[in-house]
Design a protein around this motif. Structure first.
Motif, PDB file in Angstrom:
ATOM      1  N   LYS A  83       0.832  -1.202   0.000  1.00  0.00           N
ATOM      2  CA  LYS A  83       0.000   0.000   0.000  1.00  0.00           C
ATOM      3  C   LYS A  83       0.869   1.255   0.000  1.00  0.00           C
ATOM      4  CE  LYS A  83      -4.225   1.692   1.923  1.00  0.00           C
ATOM      5  NZ  LYS A  83      -5.374   1.311   2.712  1.00  0.00           N
ATOM      6  N   THR A  86      -1.752   6.313  -2.406  1.00  0.00           N
ATOM      7  CA  THR A  86      -2.821   6.549  -3.369  1.00  0.00           C
ATOM      8  C   THR A  86      -3.804   5.378  -3.377  1.00  0.00           C
ATOM      9  OG1 THR A  86      -1.721   5.452  -5.214  1.00  0.00           O
ATOM     10  CG2 THR A  86      -1.159   7.778  -4.846  1.00  0.00           C
ATOM     11  N   ASP A  87      -4.863   5.524  -4.123  1.00  0.00           N
ATOM     12  CA  ASP A  87      -5.868   4.461  -4.254  1.00  0.00           C
ATOM     13  C   ASP A  87      -5.428   3.357  -5.214  1.00  0.00           C
ATOM     14  OD1 ASP A  87      -7.562   5.762  -2.516  1.00  0.00           O
ATOM     15  OD2 ASP A  87      -8.657   6.802  -4.108  1.00  0.00           O
ATOM     16  N   HIS A  88      -4.266   3.498  -5.817  1.00  0.00           N
ATOM     17  CA  HIS A  88      -3.769   2.522  -6.776  1.00  0.00           C
ATOM     18  C   HIS A  88      -3.733   1.117  -6.170  1.00  0.00           C
ATOM     19  CE1 HIS A  88      -1.680   1.225 -10.369  1.00  0.00           C
ATOM     20  NE2 HIS A  88      -0.733   0.678  -9.627  1.00  0.00           N
ATOM     21  N   TYR A  89      -3.361   1.009  -4.916  1.00  0.00           N
ATOM     22  CA  TYR A  89      -3.285  -0.273  -4.215  1.00  0.00           C
ATOM     23  C   TYR A  89      -4.610  -1.020  -4.322  1.00  0.00           C
ATOM     24  CZ  TYR A  89      -3.257  -3.360  -0.079  1.00  0.00           C
ATOM     25  OH  TYR A  89      -3.363  -4.426   0.775  1.00  0.00           O
ATOM     26  N   ASP A  90      -5.712  -0.331  -3.997  1.00  0.00           N
ATOM     27  CA  ASP A  90      -7.023  -0.978  -4.026  1.00  0.00           C
ATOM     28  C   ASP A  90      -7.394  -1.448  -5.426  1.00  0.00           C
ATOM     29  OD1 ASP A  90      -7.536  -0.609  -1.261  1.00  0.00           O
ATOM     30  OD2 ASP A  90      -8.113   1.460  -1.644  1.00  0.00           O
ATOM     31  N   LEU A  91      -7.091  -0.648  -6.418  1.00  0.00           N
ATOM     32  CA  LEU A  91      -7.392  -1.025  -7.800  1.00  0.00           C
ATOM     33  C   LEU A  91      -6.602  -2.255  -8.222  1.00  0.00           C
ATOM     34  CD1 LEU A  91      -7.394   2.539  -9.409  1.00  0.00           C
ATOM     35  CD2 LEU A  91      -9.388   1.144  -8.840  1.00  0.00           C
ATOM     36  N   ILE A  93      -5.043  -4.632  -6.276  1.00  0.00           N
ATOM     37  CA  ILE A  93      -5.339  -5.876  -5.564  1.00  0.00           C
ATOM     38  C   ILE A  93      -6.725  -6.412  -5.919  1.00  0.00           C
ATOM     39  CG2 ILE A  93      -6.203  -4.926  -3.376  1.00  0.00           C
ATOM     40  CD1 ILE A  93      -3.952  -8.009  -3.997  1.00  0.00           C
ATOM     41  N   ASN A  94      -7.696  -5.535  -6.102  1.00  0.00           N
ATOM     42  CA  ASN A  94      -9.021  -6.003  -6.512  1.00  0.00           C
ATOM     43  C   ASN A  94      -8.973  -6.629  -7.895  1.00  0.00           C
ATOM     44  OD1 ASN A  94     -10.399  -5.319  -4.149  1.00  0.00           O
ATOM     45  ND2 ASN A  94     -10.730  -3.228  -4.834  1.00  0.00           N
ATOM     46  N   GLN A  98      -9.710 -10.676  -8.342  1.00  0.00           N
ATOM     47  CA  GLN A  98     -10.855 -11.084  -9.156  1.00  0.00           C
ATOM     48  C   GLN A  98     -10.409 -11.833 -10.403  1.00  0.00           C
ATOM     49  OE1 GLN A  98     -13.334  -7.638  -9.852  1.00  0.00           O
ATOM     50  NE2 GLN A  98     -13.607  -7.280  -7.671  1.00  0.00           N
ATOM     51  N   THR A 117      -0.550  -8.793   0.218  1.00  0.00           N
ATOM     52  CA  THR A 117      -1.172  -7.465   0.260  1.00  0.00           C
ATOM     53  C   THR A 117      -0.847  -6.880   1.631  1.00  0.00           C
ATOM     54  OG1 THR A 117      -3.254  -8.422   1.045  1.00  0.00           O
ATOM     55  CG2 THR A 117      -3.020  -8.109  -1.327  1.00  0.00           C
ATOM     56  N   ASP A 119       0.521  -3.340   4.134  1.00  0.00           N
ATOM     57  CA  ASP A 119       0.572  -1.883   4.287  1.00  0.00           C
ATOM     58  C   ASP A 119       1.989  -1.343   4.144  1.00  0.00           C
ATOM     59  OD1 ASP A 119      -2.181  -1.574   4.734  1.00  0.00           O
ATOM     60  OD2 ASP A 119      -1.952  -1.997   6.876  1.00  0.00           O
TER      61      ASP A 119
END
Length: 153
Positions: A83, A86-91, A93-94, A98, A117, A119
Motif C-alpha cells: 500500500k 494513493t488508491d492505486h493499491y485498491d485497484l 489488488i481487486n 478477481q 497485500t 501496508d
C-alpha cells in the motif's frame, strides 16, 4: 472423507508459477520459498515452469494462458502489492484477486493465490521469509494439496 491431508505422488504432472517482477526483492523470496517447498515434497524442478510478468495486474492474463494450454496440473501465483499513499493499491489488488479467481473457475484448473497485500515493505518482508514464514512456500504446498483433492474427485 475424500481427503485426509496427504499429497498424491507429486512426480506426476507439471506445475507453473507466475511471478510478478514488481517488488522483486519480495517476489524472488516468495519464489524461492515455493520452489523449496515443492522440492521438499518430491516435485522435481524440471516439472516446474516459472513465468515472470511485469506486475501483479498481468498475473491473471498469464495464468489464464497457462491454464488454457492444459499442460499444467496446477498454477501458483506470486506477487507483492504494498500500500502506498494513493488508491492505486485498491485497484491493483481487486483486479488481480478477481482475475485469478475468475481464471481458476473458468478454466477448471487448480490455482492458488500467493499475492501478498501489505501496508508496509516490512510486513511484506516478514511474510516472504521473515518472522511470519514464507507465504510462497505455504501457497505452493496448498496447491499440491488442492491438486491432490482435485484429482481424487
Amino acid at each position: 472423507m475424500i481427503y485426509e491431508g496427504q499429497l498424491t505422488d507429486q512426480n506426476q504432472g507439471k506445475f507453473a508459477i507466475v511471478v510478478s517482477r514488481f517488488n522483486s526483492a519480495i517476489t524472488e523470496r516468495l519464489l524461492s520459498g515455493a520452489l523449496a517447498s515443492m522440492k521438499m515434497v518430491g516435485v522435481p524442478k524440471e516439472q516446474v515452469d516459472v513465468c515472470w510478468v511485469p506486475g501483479a495486474l498481468e498475473i491473471p492474463l498469464m495464468t489464464q494462458k497457462l491454464a488454457r494450454s492444459q499442460k499444467y496440473t496446477g498454477i501458483v501465483t506470486l506477487g507483492a502489492v504494498i500500500k502506498g499513499d494513493t488508491d492505486h493499491y485498491d485497484l491493483v489488488i481487486n483486479g488481480v484477486a478477481q482475475g485469478v479467481a475468475r481464471v481458476s473457475l473458468d478454466e477448471a484448473c487448480p490455482i492458488v493465490f500467493g499475492i501478498l497485500t501489505t501496508d508496509t515493505l516490512e510486513q511484506a518482508q516478514q511474510r516472504a521469509g521473515g518472522k511470519a514464514g514464507n507465504k510462497g512456500g505455504e501457497v505452493a504446498l496448498s496447491l499440491l494439496e488442492l491438486c491432490s483433492l482435485y484429482q481424487k474427485i
